[in-house]
Design a protein around this motif. Structure first.
Motif, short mmCIF file in Angstrom:
data_model
loop_
_atom_site.label_atom_id
_atom_site.label_comp_id
_atom_site.label_asym_id
_atom_site.label_seq_id
_atom_site.Cartn_x
_atom_site.Cartn_y
_atom_site.Cartn_z
N VAL A 106 28.59 -67.39 4.62
CA VAL A 106 27.08 -66.93 4.05
C VAL A 106 26.24 -67.66 3.50
O VAL A 106 26.83 -67.96 2.06
N LEU A 107 24.80 -68.00 3.75
CA LEU A 107 23.87 -68.80 2.88
C LEU A 107 23.00 -68.12 2.10
O LEU A 107 22.25 -67.17 3.46
N PRO A 108 21.92 -68.11 1.57
CA PRO A 108 20.81 -67.68 0.86
C PRO A 108 19.55 -67.84 2.78
O PRO A 108 18.57 -67.08 2.70
N VAL A 109 20.08 -68.55 3.12
CA VAL A 109 18.87 -69.02 4.50
C VAL A 109 19.17 -68.79 5.10
O VAL A 109 18.31 -69.56 6.58
N GLY A 110 20.55 -68.24 5.98
CA GLY A 110 21.52 -68.07 6.51
C GLY A 110 22.91 -68.15 6.68
O GLY A 110 23.81 -68.29 5.67
N TRP A 111 23.79 -67.78 7.88
CA TRP A 111 25.08 -68.03 8.32
C TRP A 111 25.42 -69.13 8.98
O TRP A 111 24.48 -69.69 10.20
N SER A 112 27.30 -69.58 8.70
CA SER A 112 27.71 -70.61 9.76
C SER A 112 28.91 -69.52 9.80
O SER A 112 29.68 -69.54 9.22
N ALA A 113 29.18 -70.17 10.98
CA ALA A 113 30.07 -69.56 11.41
C ALA A 113 30.97 -70.40 12.14
O ALA A 113 30.50 -70.54 13.31
N VAL A 114 32.53 -71.03 12.02
CA VAL A 114 33.14 -72.23 12.86
C VAL A 114 35.02 -71.59 12.96
O VAL A 114 35.35 -70.85 12.42
N CYS A 115 34.13 -71.69 14.50
CA CYS A 115 35.82 -71.74 15.23
C CYS A 115 36.33 -73.22 15.72
O CYS A 115 35.71 -73.61 15.75
N VAL A 116 38.14 -72.63 15.70
CA VAL A 116 38.30 -74.28 15.71
C VAL A 116 38.29 -74.58 16.32
O VAL A 116 38.53 -76.09 17.44
N GLU A 117 38.41 -74.06 17.94
CA GLU A 117 38.53 -74.37 18.52
C GLU A 117 37.03 -74.92 19.84
O GLU A 117 36.75 -74.69 20.29
N HIS A 118 36.21 -73.81 19.04
CA HIS A 118 34.94 -73.96 20.53
C HIS A 118 34.27 -74.34 19.21
O HIS A 118 32.72 -74.33 19.45
N GLY A 119 33.73 -74.80 17.96
CA GLY A 119 33.08 -75.37 17.01
C GLY A 119 31.83 -74.25 16.46
O GLY A 119 32.84 -73.20 15.74
N GLU A 120 30.28 -75.17 16.19
CA GLU A 120 29.93 -73.82 15.41
C GLU A 120 28.92 -73.02 15.54
O GLU A 120 28.61 -73.22 16.87
N THR A 121 29.00 -71.80 14.94
CA THR A 121 27.24 -70.95 15.46
C THR A 121 27.21 -70.31 14.31
O THR A 121 27.56 -70.71 13.35
N ARG A 122 25.20 -70.92 14.34
CA ARG A 122 24.14 -70.64 12.50
C ARG A 122 23.34 -69.57 13.40
O ARG A 122 23.54 -69.27 14.33
#
Length: 69
Positions: free
Chosen positions: A52-68
């Motif tokens: 979690v950052l001040p400008v948003g977030w990112s979530a990473v699954c080892v199988e399916h990649g990144e979502t922002r």
């Protein structure tokens, strides 16, 4: 190499609690997701690495990649 997960139709699991999305009772999860990033991959139910950052977030699954968000 990172790929973005964009398909909504393939979601089987709740991305907040990790339980089956087809089973009812996820209204509290939907309300919490308005303020929080996902914690579980909606495709494979793996716990994701979330930043979690001040400008948003990112979530990473080892199988399916990144979502922002």
């Amino acid at each position: 190499m990172t790929k973005l997960v964009e398909t909504v139709s393939a979601r089987r699991w709740c991305d907040r609690c990790g339980e089956d999305a087809a089973v009812g009772g996820h209204e509290p999860c939907a309300a919490a997701r308005a303020l929080e990033p996902p914690r579980y991959c909606a495709h494979c139910r793996r716990r994701m690495k979330v930043q979690v950052l001040p400008v948003g977030w990112s979530a990473v699954c080892v199988e399916h990649g990144e979502t922002r968000g």
